[in-house]
Scaffold this active site. Structure first.
Site, PDB file in Angstrom:
ATOM      1  N   LYS A  78      32.669   6.943  24.358  1.00 50.06           N
ATOM      2  CA  LYS A  78      32.905   8.357  24.692  1.00 50.06           C
ATOM      3  C   LYS A  78      33.879   8.968  23.687  1.00 50.06           C
ATOM      4  O   LYS A  78      34.857   8.313  23.287  1.00 50.06           O
ATOM      5  CB  LYS A  78      33.455   8.420  26.123  1.00 50.06           C
ATOM      6  N   SER A 158      31.617  14.016  33.351  1.00 53.62           N
ATOM      7  CA  SER A 158      31.723  14.392  31.969  1.00 53.62           C
ATOM      8  C   SER A 158      31.193  13.358  30.974  1.00 53.62           C
ATOM      9  O   SER A 158      30.955  13.700  29.823  1.00 53.62           O
ATOM     10  CB  SER A 158      33.194  14.670  31.636  1.00 53.62           C
ATOM     11  N   SER A 182      33.557  11.208  36.768  1.00 61.35           N
ATOM     12  CA  SER A 182      32.861  11.347  35.480  1.00 61.35           C
ATOM     13  C   SER A 182      32.155  10.112  34.948  1.00 61.35           C
ATOM     14  O   SER A 182      31.445  10.202  33.956  1.00 61.35           O
ATOM     15  CB  SER A 182      33.838  11.826  34.414  1.00 61.35           C
TER      16      SER A 182
END
Ligand code: GLN
Length: 495
Positions: A78, A158, A182
């Protein structure tokens, strides 16, 4: 797509040990998959050369019998994990061009275990969102489509790019972070396993901060076993993060295969929220039945303050975010706009550098922390937070785990809910309470919606009891036997 990209992480690792293929071959197969899936916008920086160089080194270690736990395994990372010399921007304009001179503890541990980085993955800006729509790099696209409907769907957020990448077979696993859901919500939207560990289990050092009292790193994978393997490599005490806890990291994979016989599974009445689709409620019942059939005992429990979790989260998280994001002033990192004086430079840089959702959170956060409102909002939210944590503590006196749905819906279309922040925030209704209480929780793919989209079931455990969470997750995984894939992957086509 080649057969190598369809392996689970554990299978790939076993094949490498047996020298059925090399780490370089495994990496090349995933590079080809990333190239073919660029329309998904799951990967915002490709690091193929680095992955291939690492794979060659992995092959040497495999040959020498010195292979690590994740040796030769290509992962997605990420974009808010700081990776030395590689773009780390939390998909925000304000961090344009930021290449850290240091490595986050979690990624450093992954590389020490032999894992390879294939690229940085797309995400909501600063991890604020549930759809990946707030990314400065544009939305990541869910590899799944509704049956008979070709509209593009969100992968959740997210950690949307990480979820899309793992679901599309671009990597064998990916890192995510979870502040209010997330990791778990995108896992549910993309048919994956997503594990948020106990707060303090993984170091937050070198992870770009959103809300420091909530943020936790964790894995997104295609199986429970893969999540166990990745967590083992990611977890552990770190002197550089004072909230990381000094307790031994168990061999999570060794805890698998023991089933749930004799476990008590709490079914919280308060999670039956208004407007929840029947199919989600039905899946939840099915999950309880599966665990019961495997020898566990589902029991009705009450978590009375659940309804305050979402409003509490949306005070605490923005408050911490407004403070954390104060460091982006145009002086030290990324973007800088010219101003008439220093203050004007700050204002222009921050106005241009932050997207709409981030600005909304900074405004809310600054407001609830301001002198006249601190007691009424922030302090009150802190009190409610401890009451929510106490609800769980009391429940765990009589149960081993709590079972709920992961999200109140399946993936929605790109653009939906964008004009209504409250509707977007409701995505987190089932995931936020465990975040506020700091508890470990996992989402497991458990079935398909009527229109052919993945749905997840959610297990919440006691602090630092990831082993029990993983064991029960494996039982759900076996019972659900979720084998579905996005249609284009079945057909061997492109997204
Ligand atoms: N969707 C939630 C939010 O927007 C949670 C995000 C997260 O866990 N990082 O804050």
């Amino acid at each position: 797509m080649s057969a190598l990209t369809d392996l689970t992480l554990a299978e790939a690792r076993a094949g490498l040990d047996k020298r059925e293929y090399s780490a370089v071959e495994l990496t090349r197969a995933h590079i080809a998959a990333v190239e073919a899936a660029r329309p998904l916008n799951a990967v915002v920086a490709e690091t193929f050369d680095r992955a291939l160089a690492g794979a060659a080194a992995s092959d040497q270690r495999l040959g020498a019998g010195e292979a690590g736990l994740l040796e030769g395994v290509p992962l997605g990372i990420k974009d808010l994990f700081c990776t030395e010399g590689v773009r780390s921007q939390a998909c925000s304009h304000i961090l344009d061009g930021f290449k850290p001179t240091y490595e986050s503890t979690v990624t450093r541990k992954l590389w020490a275990a032999g894992a390879l980085m294939i690229g940085k993955t797309n995400m909501d800006e600063f991890a604020m969102g549930s759809s990946n729509m707030t990314s400065h790099e544009g939305p990541a696209i869910n590899p799944w489509r509704r049956s008979g409907d070709n509209r593009q769907l969100v992968p959740g957020g997210s950690s949307g790019g990480s979820a899309a990448a793992v679901a599309a077979r671009l990597c064998l696993g990916a890192t995510g972070t979870d502040t209010g859901g997330s990791i778990r919500q995108p896992a549910a939207f993309c048919g994956l396993v997503g594990l948020k560990p106990t707060y303090g289990r993984c170091s937050r050092w070198g992870i770009i901060a959103f809300a420091s009292s909530l943020d936790q790193a964790g894995p997104l994978t295609r199986t429970v076993r893969d999540a166990a393997l990745m967590l083992r490599a990611m977890a552990g005490h770190d002197a550089k993060d004072s909230t990381s806890v000094d307790t031994p990291v168990p061999d999570y994979a060794a805890a698998l295969g023991q089933g749930v016989k004799g476990m008590r599974i709490g079914i919280p009445a308060e999670y039956r929220v208004d407007g929840m689709p029947d199919e989600i409620e039905a899946l939840w019942r099915k999950g309880a039945d599966w665990l019961k059939a495997a020898g566990a005992e589902p029991v009705e429990i009450t978590l009375p303050h659940t309804k305050y979790a979402l409003p509490t989260y949306y005070i605490v998280a923005p408050a911490e975010a407004s403070s954390n994001l104060a460091r982006y002033d145009g002086v030290r990192y990324g973007l800088r706009l010219k101003g008439e004086d220093l203050r004007d430079m700050y204002a222009k840089t921050r106005a241009a550098g932050f997207g709409q959702e981030v600005r909304r959170r900074v405004l809310i956060g600054t407001y609830v922390l301001s002198a006249g409102y601190y007691d009424a909002y922030y302090l009150q939210a802190q009190k409610v937070r401890s009451v929510i944590a106490r609800d769980f503590k009391q429940a765990f006196e009589s149960v081993d785990l709590v079972l709920t749905p992961t999200a109140p819906s399946a993936a929605f279309a790109i653009g939906e809910k964008m004009d209504d922040p409250i509707a977007m925030y409701l995505n987190d209704v089932f995931t936020v309470p465990a975040s506020l209480a700091g508890l470990p929780a996992i989402s497991v793919p458990a079935g398909l919606s009527a229109d052919g989209l993945p749905l997840g079931l959610h297990l919440i455990g006691k602090p630092f009891d990831e082993e029990t969470v993983l064991r029960a997750a494996e039982t759900l995984e076996e019972a659900a036997a979720f084998r579905a894939k996005p249609a284009w992957l079945e057909d061997g086509g492109a997204p």
